[in-house]
Write a protein that holds these residues in place. Structure first.
Motif, PDB file in Angstrom:
ATOM      1  N   ARG A  29      29.247  24.690  48.332  1.00  0.00           N
ATOM      2  CA  ARG A  29      29.012  23.294  48.002  1.00  0.00           C
ATOM      3  C   ARG A  29      28.279  23.227  46.663  1.00  0.00           C
ATOM      4  NH1 ARG A  29      25.014  24.709  51.641  1.00  0.00           N
ATOM      5  NH2 ARG A  29      22.872  24.118  51.055  1.00  0.00           N
ATOM      6  N   VAL A  30      28.459  22.148  45.937  1.00  0.00           N
ATOM      7  CA  VAL A  30      27.797  21.939  44.649  1.00  0.00           C
ATOM      8  C   VAL A  30      26.773  20.830  44.805  1.00  0.00           C
ATOM      9  CG1 VAL A  30      28.090  21.368  42.211  1.00  0.00           C
ATOM     10  CG2 VAL A  30      29.861  22.677  43.402  1.00  0.00           C
ATOM     11  N   GLU A  31      25.538  21.109  44.402  1.00  0.00           N
ATOM     12  CA  GLU A  31      24.456  20.146  44.486  1.00  0.00           C
ATOM     13  C   GLU A  31      23.899  19.882  43.087  1.00  0.00           C
ATOM     14  OE1 GLU A  31      21.613  22.116  46.915  1.00  0.00           O
ATOM     15  OE2 GLU A  31      22.793  21.936  48.769  1.00  0.00           O
ATOM     16  N   ASP A  32      23.301  18.713  42.897  1.00  0.00           N
ATOM     17  CA  ASP A  32      22.588  18.413  41.657  1.00  0.00           C
ATOM     18  C   ASP A  32      21.186  18.998  41.752  1.00  0.00           C
ATOM     19  OD1 ASP A  32      24.677  17.003  40.482  1.00  0.00           O
ATOM     20  OD2 ASP A  32      24.092  15.134  41.480  1.00  0.00           O
ATOM     21  N   GLY A  33      20.866  19.924  40.860  1.00  0.00           N
ATOM     22  CA  GLY A  33      19.545  20.524  40.843  1.00  0.00           C
ATOM     23  C   GLY A  33      18.734  20.032  39.664  1.00  0.00           C
ATOM     24  N   PRO A  34      17.457  20.348  39.612  1.00  0.00           N
ATOM     25  CA  PRO A  34      16.600  19.876  38.515  1.00  0.00           C
ATOM     26  C   PRO A  34      16.952  20.466  37.157  1.00  0.00           C
ATOM     27  CG  PRO A  34      15.429  21.444  39.911  1.00  0.00           C
ATOM     28  CD  PRO A  34      16.709  21.125  40.609  1.00  0.00           C
TER      29      PRO A  34
END
Length: 243
Positions: A6-11
């Motif tokens: 899965r692809v997540e938005d990280g800082p």
């Protein structure tokens, strides 16, 4: 190995994570395209496959398009990755320069190094005096050799071209973690890879060099070799990749 990710938005940019539980290993991936630009999203296909092959999380870090700000951004992203547990670094083209520069900075500061690092077709010498820049200009269809000096100058700005954090080939390479380097025999940056690998090996660094017939062969075989290398150098405390 993980089958789904899965692809997540990280800082610090997109983060690709295998499905099915907590992941304790992280790869900081620093992108780079033939124009010495690009975006973290360009690295997502590679990041997805690495995550599948290794069951690692892969952070595709953003960085500003100029030196030394790009180095600062890579360092901040590294601290984020390292804070999650065992971590490695990988970089492509300009991202390879940032990855190698990050290794030098961490070594000089006495900070804990990555478990290993992988450099793919890296630009490691901004003096741009390597013979392969001329000898392979006609054969390399991925890089505009004539435009490269202009793009390199735009990134380097007023920094000395042999500054070690800009051109890691000119740095002291002692004490670096294990390195794997990839390049095509037809590319204009071939000599950067060969020279860096030679200097690192002479400095006592464990080095694995993979030279491919051309860019097509590199694209087909590189990811499997990267995954094998990353798995081989995970600290013993790291979670064993799932079968």
């Amino acid at each position: 190995m993980a089958s789904e990710v899965r692809v997540e938005d990280g800082p610090f940019g997109p983060e690709v994570r295998p499905e099915g539980g907590t992941v304790e290993q992280t790869v900081l991936f620093l992108h780079g395209d033939p124009r010495l630009g690009g975006s973290p999203q360009d690295a997502l296909p590679t990041a997805r496959e690495l995550a599948r092959l290794t069951s690692c999380a892969v952070v595709c870090a953003r960085y500003r398009p100029h030196f030394p700000e790009a180095v600062e951004d890579a360092y901040a992203a590294w601290e984020h990755c390292h804070g999650q547990g065992p971590a490695a670094v990988a970089g492509k083209r300009l991202g390879g320069a940032l990855a190698a520069g990050l290794l030098l900075r961490l070594r000089d500061e006495g900070a804990a190094p990555p478990s290993c690092a992988v450099l793919s077709s890296p630009l490691l010498d901004f003096t741009l005096d390597a013979p392969s820049l001329l000898l392979n200009a006609a054969a390399d269809r991925t890089v505009d050799a004539e435009a490269l000096p202009v793009r390199a100058a735009a990134y380097a700005g007023t920094a000395p071209r042999d500054h070690p954090l800009l051109s890691p080939l000119h740095g002291n390479l002692h004490g670096l973690p294990p390195l794997q380097l990839h390049a095509a025999g037809t590319e204009v940056l071939l000599d950067d890879t060969l020279s860096f690998a030679t200097r690192a090996a002479h400095s006592g660094v464990a080095v694995d060099v993979r030279i491919y017939e051309d860019a097509s062969a590199q694209g087909l075989r590189q990811l499997g070799a990267m995954a094998e290398f990353l798995r081989a150098w995970w600290p013993s405390a790291a979670v064993t990749p799932r079968g």
